[in-house]
Design a protein around this motif. Structure first.
Motif, short mmCIF file in Angstrom:
data_model
loop_
_atom_site.label_atom_id
_atom_site.label_comp_id
_atom_site.label_asym_id
_atom_site.label_seq_id
_atom_site.Cartn_x
_atom_site.Cartn_y
_atom_site.Cartn_z
N ARG A 132 0.30 5.80 -10.03
CA ARG A 132 -0.86 5.02 -10.44
C ARG A 132 -2.10 5.89 -10.68
O ARG A 132 -3.07 5.45 -11.28
N ILE B 26 5.09 3.79 -2.63
CA ILE B 26 5.28 2.50 -3.29
C ILE B 26 4.03 2.08 -4.07
O ILE B 26 4.13 1.60 -5.20
N HIS B 27 2.85 2.28 -3.47
CA HIS B 27 1.64 1.66 -4.03
C HIS B 27 0.62 2.63 -4.62
O HIS B 27 -0.39 2.17 -5.18
N PHE C 276 4.03 3.89 2.14
CA PHE C 276 2.94 3.16 1.47
C PHE C 276 2.47 3.89 0.21
O PHE C 276 2.35 3.30 -0.86
N ARG D 123 3.56 -6.51 -3.81
CA ARG D 123 2.65 -5.96 -4.81
C ARG D 123 1.42 -6.86 -4.97
O ARG D 123 0.30 -6.37 -5.06
N LEU E 276 4.50 -7.57 2.50
CA LEU E 276 3.99 -6.20 2.43
C LEU E 276 4.38 -5.43 3.69
O LEU E 276 4.83 -4.28 3.61
N ALA F 58 -0.78 -6.35 -1.90
CA ALA F 58 -1.43 -5.03 -1.95
C ALA F 58 -2.59 -5.03 -2.93
O ALA F 58 -3.67 -4.49 -2.65
N GLU F 59 -2.40 -5.65 -4.09
CA GLU F 59 -3.46 -5.68 -5.09
C GLU F 59 -4.68 -6.44 -4.60
O GLU F 59 -5.82 -6.13 -4.98
N LEU G 267 -6.15 -3.75 -1.56
CA LEU G 267 -6.50 -2.36 -1.79
C LEU G 267 -7.73 -2.20 -2.68
O LEU G 267 -7.83 -2.84 -3.75
N GLN H 168 8.11 -4.85 3.63
CA GLN H 168 8.45 -3.82 2.66
C GLN H 168 8.23 -2.41 3.24
O GLN H 168 9.09 -1.53 3.10
N THR I 111 -9.36 0.62 -4.86
CA THR I 111 -8.96 1.90 -5.44
C THR I 111 -9.98 2.39 -6.46
O THR I 111 -10.76 1.60 -7.01
#
Length: 263
Positions: free
Chosen positions: A18, A13-14, A10, A251, A201, A254-255, A258, A204, A260
Protein backbone atom coordinates in the motif's frame (compact mmCIF):
# COMPACT_ATOMS: atom_id res chain seq x y z
CA UNK A 1 2.06 -14.85 20.49
CA UNK A 2 4.84 -12.28 20.63
CA UNK A 3 3.89 -8.67 19.80
CA UNK A 4 6.50 -8.48 17.02
CA UNK A 5 5.10 -11.61 15.35
CA UNK A 6 1.62 -10.08 15.43
CA UNK A 7 3.05 -6.79 14.17
CA UNK A 8 4.64 -8.48 11.18
CA UNK A 9 1.32 -10.15 10.35
CA UNK A 10 -0.48 -6.82 10.63
CA UNK A 11 2.05 -5.06 8.43
CA UNK A 12 2.05 -7.87 5.89
CA UNK A 13 -1.72 -7.85 5.54
CA UNK A 14 -2.60 -4.16 5.88
CA UNK A 15 0.52 -2.14 4.96
CA UNK A 16 2.64 -4.14 2.50
CA UNK A 17 1.99 -3.06 -1.11
CA UNK A 18 0.00 0.00 0.00
CA UNK A 19 3.06 2.28 0.42
CA UNK A 20 1.63 3.98 3.48
CA UNK A 21 2.76 4.74 7.01
CA UNK A 22 0.41 4.06 9.93
CA UNK A 23 -0.28 6.29 12.95
CA UNK A 24 0.94 4.63 16.15
CA UNK A 25 -2.34 5.39 17.94
CA UNK A 26 -4.36 3.44 15.40
CA UNK A 27 -1.91 0.53 15.65
CA UNK A 28 -2.53 0.56 19.40
CA UNK A 29 -6.28 0.40 18.72
CA UNK A 30 -5.83 -2.63 16.48
CA UNK A 31 -3.60 -4.48 18.94
CA UNK A 32 -5.96 -3.89 21.85
CA UNK A 33 -8.23 -6.35 20.01
CA UNK A 34 -5.66 -9.11 20.55
CA UNK A 35 -4.91 -8.02 24.13
CA UNK A 36 -1.53 -6.43 23.47
CA UNK A 37 -1.03 -3.42 25.72
CA UNK A 38 -0.21 0.10 24.55
CA UNK A 39 3.19 -0.14 26.26
CA UNK A 40 3.99 -3.39 24.43
CA UNK A 41 2.99 -1.87 21.08
CA UNK A 42 5.14 1.22 21.59
CA UNK A 43 8.09 -0.91 22.73
CA UNK A 44 7.70 -3.15 19.69
CA UNK A 45 7.57 -0.20 17.29
CA UNK A 46 10.68 1.32 18.86
CA UNK A 47 12.62 -1.94 18.66
CA UNK A 48 11.62 -2.45 15.05
CA UNK A 49 12.87 1.04 14.20
CA UNK A 50 16.22 0.23 15.83
CA UNK A 51 16.41 -2.98 13.77
CA UNK A 52 15.65 -0.99 10.60
CA UNK A 53 12.35 -2.82 10.12
CA UNK A 54 10.31 0.38 10.43
CA UNK A 55 10.88 4.06 9.64
CA UNK A 56 9.37 6.97 11.58
CA UNK A 57 7.47 9.78 9.84
CA UNK A 58 6.28 12.75 11.91
CA UNK A 59 3.21 14.78 10.95
CA UNK A 60 2.57 17.51 13.49
CA UNK A 61 2.26 15.80 16.86
CA UNK A 62 1.56 12.42 15.35
CA UNK A 63 4.12 9.71 14.67
CA UNK A 64 3.58 7.36 11.76
CA UNK A 65 5.49 4.16 10.99
CA UNK A 66 6.24 2.84 7.53
CA UNK A 67 8.11 -0.06 6.01
CA UNK A 68 11.80 -0.11 5.09
CA UNK A 69 13.53 -2.09 2.36
CA UNK A 70 14.49 -4.66 4.99
CA UNK A 71 10.99 -5.13 6.38
CA UNK A 72 9.54 -5.26 2.87
CA UNK A 73 11.84 -8.17 2.05
CA UNK A 74 10.91 -9.94 5.30
CA UNK A 75 7.18 -9.46 4.68
CA UNK A 76 7.36 -10.59 1.07
CA UNK A 77 9.15 -13.75 2.17
CA UNK A 78 6.51 -14.29 4.84
CA UNK A 79 3.74 -13.82 2.27
CA UNK A 80 5.26 -16.51 0.05
CA UNK A 81 5.51 -18.90 2.98
CA UNK A 82 1.95 -18.29 4.16
CA UNK A 83 0.37 -18.97 0.77
CA UNK A 84 2.48 -21.74 -0.71
CA UNK A 85 1.39 -25.34 -0.23
CA UNK A 86 2.67 -26.99 2.93
CA UNK A 87 3.24 -30.27 1.08
CA UNK A 88 6.01 -30.53 -1.52
CA UNK A 89 4.46 -32.40 -4.46
CA UNK A 90 7.05 -31.30 -7.04
CA UNK A 91 10.24 -32.73 -5.51
CA UNK A 92 12.77 -33.93 -8.10
CA UNK A 93 14.86 -36.07 -5.76
CA UNK A 94 17.58 -33.51 -5.03
CA UNK A 95 18.69 -32.27 -1.63
CA UNK A 96 20.72 -29.23 -0.58
CA UNK A 97 23.42 -30.19 1.90
CA UNK A 98 25.28 -27.71 4.12
CA UNK A 99 28.33 -28.60 6.17
CA UNK A 100 29.97 -26.19 8.60
CA UNK A 101 32.46 -26.07 11.43
CA UNK A 102 32.74 -23.02 13.65
CA UNK A 103 35.07 -22.49 16.62
CA UNK A 104 33.67 -22.35 20.14
CA UNK A 105 34.36 -18.62 20.18
CA UNK A 106 31.73 -18.20 17.44
CA UNK A 107 28.87 -19.58 19.50
CA UNK A 108 26.55 -16.66 18.69
CA UNK A 109 27.21 -16.97 14.95
CA UNK A 110 26.63 -20.73 15.14
CA UNK A 111 23.27 -20.13 16.82
CA UNK A 112 22.29 -17.59 14.14
CA UNK A 113 23.35 -19.98 11.38
CA UNK A 114 21.34 -22.87 12.82
CA UNK A 115 18.29 -20.64 13.21
CA UNK A 116 18.52 -19.56 9.57
CA UNK A 117 18.93 -23.15 8.39
CA UNK A 118 15.85 -24.25 10.33
CA UNK A 119 13.97 -21.30 8.78
CA UNK A 120 15.16 -22.53 5.39
CA UNK A 121 13.74 -26.04 5.92
CA UNK A 122 16.96 -27.81 6.92
CA UNK A 123 17.28 -30.73 9.31
CA UNK A 124 20.38 -32.34 10.80
CA UNK A 125 21.89 -35.46 9.27
CA UNK A 126 24.67 -35.45 11.84
CA UNK A 127 26.67 -32.89 13.79
CA UNK A 128 27.58 -29.99 11.49
CA UNK A 129 25.79 -31.50 8.48
CA UNK A 130 22.35 -30.20 7.48
CA UNK A 131 20.03 -31.13 4.62
CA UNK A 132 16.86 -29.78 2.98
CA UNK A 133 14.72 -31.09 0.11
CA UNK A 134 15.19 -29.39 -3.26
CA UNK A 135 17.60 -26.63 -4.19
CA UNK A 136 17.79 -23.95 -1.51
CA UNK A 137 19.31 -20.50 -2.07
CA UNK A 138 21.84 -20.78 0.75
CA UNK A 139 23.60 -17.43 0.01
CA UNK A 140 20.23 -15.70 0.15
CA UNK A 141 19.44 -17.48 3.40
CA UNK A 142 22.67 -16.93 5.35
CA UNK A 143 24.83 -14.64 3.21
CA UNK A 144 24.61 -11.65 5.54
CA UNK A 145 26.12 -13.74 8.38
CA UNK A 146 29.46 -13.58 6.50
CA UNK A 147 30.35 -17.21 7.16
CA UNK A 148 31.19 -18.27 3.60
CA UNK A 149 34.66 -19.49 4.57
CA UNK A 150 33.11 -21.88 7.09
CA UNK A 151 30.39 -23.35 4.84
CA UNK A 152 30.41 -26.15 2.32
CA UNK A 153 27.25 -26.36 0.20
CA UNK A 154 26.26 -29.19 -2.18
CA UNK A 155 23.30 -30.23 -4.28
CA UNK A 156 23.07 -34.02 -3.89
CA UNK A 157 20.98 -37.16 -4.36
CA UNK A 158 20.92 -40.14 -2.05
CA UNK A 159 22.70 -43.32 -3.16
CA UNK A 160 22.44 -46.89 -1.94
CA UNK A 161 22.27 -47.96 0.78
CA UNK A 162 20.81 -44.61 1.89
CA UNK A 163 17.13 -44.05 1.03
CA UNK A 164 15.44 -40.65 0.77
CA UNK A 165 12.76 -41.87 3.16
CA UNK A 166 15.41 -42.60 5.76
CA UNK A 167 16.69 -39.04 5.52
CA UNK A 168 13.17 -37.61 5.79
CA UNK A 169 12.49 -39.54 8.99
CA UNK A 170 15.90 -39.25 10.65
CA UNK A 171 16.87 -35.64 9.89
CA UNK A 172 13.46 -34.16 10.71
CA UNK A 173 11.23 -34.53 13.77
CA UNK A 174 8.03 -35.43 11.94
CA UNK A 175 6.01 -36.24 15.10
CA UNK A 176 6.77 -32.75 16.44
CA UNK A 177 5.77 -31.10 13.16
CA UNK A 178 2.55 -33.14 13.06
CA UNK A 179 1.76 -32.25 16.69
CA UNK A 180 1.96 -28.54 15.90
CA UNK A 181 -0.51 -28.90 13.03
CA UNK A 182 -2.83 -30.97 15.21
CA UNK A 183 -2.77 -28.24 17.85
CA UNK A 184 -3.63 -25.69 15.16
CA UNK A 185 -6.60 -27.80 14.10
CA UNK A 186 -7.87 -28.09 17.67
CA UNK A 187 -7.91 -24.29 17.93
CA UNK A 188 -9.24 -23.38 14.51
CA UNK A 189 -11.17 -26.30 12.99
CA UNK A 190 -14.50 -25.69 14.65
CA UNK A 191 -17.73 -23.74 14.34
CA UNK A 192 -16.52 -20.75 16.36
CA UNK A 193 -12.71 -20.41 16.54
CA UNK A 194 -11.35 -17.93 19.07
CA UNK A 195 -14.74 -16.93 20.53
CA UNK A 196 -13.06 -14.38 22.82
CA UNK A 197 -11.73 -12.37 19.87
CA UNK A 198 -13.92 -9.26 19.42
CA UNK A 199 -14.03 -9.21 15.62
CA UNK A 200 -12.66 -10.64 12.37
CA UNK A 201 -9.67 -8.29 12.36
CA UNK A 202 -8.48 -9.83 15.63
CA UNK A 203 -9.14 -13.35 14.39
CA UNK A 204 -7.33 -12.60 11.14
CA UNK A 205 -4.18 -11.42 12.94
CA UNK A 206 -4.18 -14.41 15.28
CA UNK A 207 -4.77 -16.84 12.43
CA UNK A 208 -2.06 -15.49 10.14
CA UNK A 209 0.48 -15.18 12.94
CA UNK A 210 -0.03 -18.74 14.11
CA UNK A 211 0.01 -20.10 10.57
CA UNK A 212 3.29 -18.37 9.69
CA UNK A 213 4.81 -19.68 12.93
CA UNK A 214 3.76 -23.16 11.85
CA UNK A 215 4.97 -23.09 8.27
CA UNK A 216 8.31 -21.47 9.09
CA UNK A 217 9.11 -24.58 11.16
CA UNK A 218 7.88 -27.01 8.51
CA UNK A 219 10.61 -28.39 6.18
CA UNK A 220 8.03 -29.10 3.44
CA UNK A 221 9.18 -32.65 2.94
CA UNK A 222 8.30 -34.51 -0.25
CA UNK A 223 4.73 -35.83 -0.23
CA UNK A 224 5.85 -39.39 -0.93
CA UNK A 225 7.76 -39.48 2.36
CA UNK A 226 4.94 -38.21 4.57
CA UNK A 227 2.25 -40.28 6.33
CA UNK A 228 -1.02 -40.60 4.43
CA UNK A 229 -2.92 -38.82 7.22
CA UNK A 230 -0.47 -35.90 7.39
CA UNK A 231 -2.37 -33.21 9.40
CA UNK A 232 -0.79 -30.31 7.53
CA UNK A 233 -3.07 -31.04 4.56
CA UNK A 234 -6.24 -30.51 6.59
CA UNK A 235 -4.68 -27.58 8.46
CA UNK A 236 -3.91 -25.80 5.19
CA UNK A 237 -7.50 -26.23 4.04
CA UNK A 238 -8.75 -24.76 7.31
CA UNK A 239 -6.32 -21.84 7.16
CA UNK A 240 -7.27 -20.91 3.60
CA UNK A 241 -11.01 -21.14 4.30
CA UNK A 242 -10.79 -18.95 7.40
CA UNK A 243 -8.36 -16.45 5.85
CA UNK A 244 -10.76 -15.94 2.98
CA UNK A 245 -13.72 -15.73 5.32
CA UNK A 246 -12.14 -13.08 7.54
CA UNK A 247 -10.61 -11.06 4.71
CA UNK A 248 -13.34 -8.62 3.66
CA UNK A 249 -14.66 -7.97 7.15
CA UNK A 250 -11.16 -7.48 8.58
CA UNK A 251 -10.28 -5.10 5.75
CA UNK A 252 -13.39 -3.00 6.41
CA UNK A 253 -12.62 -2.79 10.12
CA UNK A 254 -8.98 -1.88 9.46
CA UNK A 255 -9.97 0.88 7.05
CA UNK A 256 -12.24 2.37 9.70
CA UNK A 257 -9.53 2.27 12.39
CA UNK A 258 -6.25 3.03 10.63
CA UNK A 259 -4.95 6.55 10.11
CA UNK A 260 -2.42 6.44 7.28
CA UNK A 261 -0.28 8.83 5.26
CA UNK A 262 1.88 8.65 2.15
CA UNK A 263 5.43 9.01 3.54
Amino acid sequence: MKPQSLMLSFLGIHVLDRRVAVFSGSVIDVFARVRVSEEAVRTTLTRMVKRELLARHRRGRRMYFGLTARSTAVLEDGYQRVWRSVVNRDWDGTWTMVGFSLPESARSQRHDLRSRLIWGGFGTVQNGLWIAPGEVDVPGLVGDLELDDHLRVFTVRTAKPTEAGQIAHSAFDLPAVAARYQAFLRRWDGDNPYPDAPDDLARQLLLHTEWLHLVRRDPRLPAEHLPGDWPAIRAEQVFRRLAEGYGESARTIAESVLDTIRP
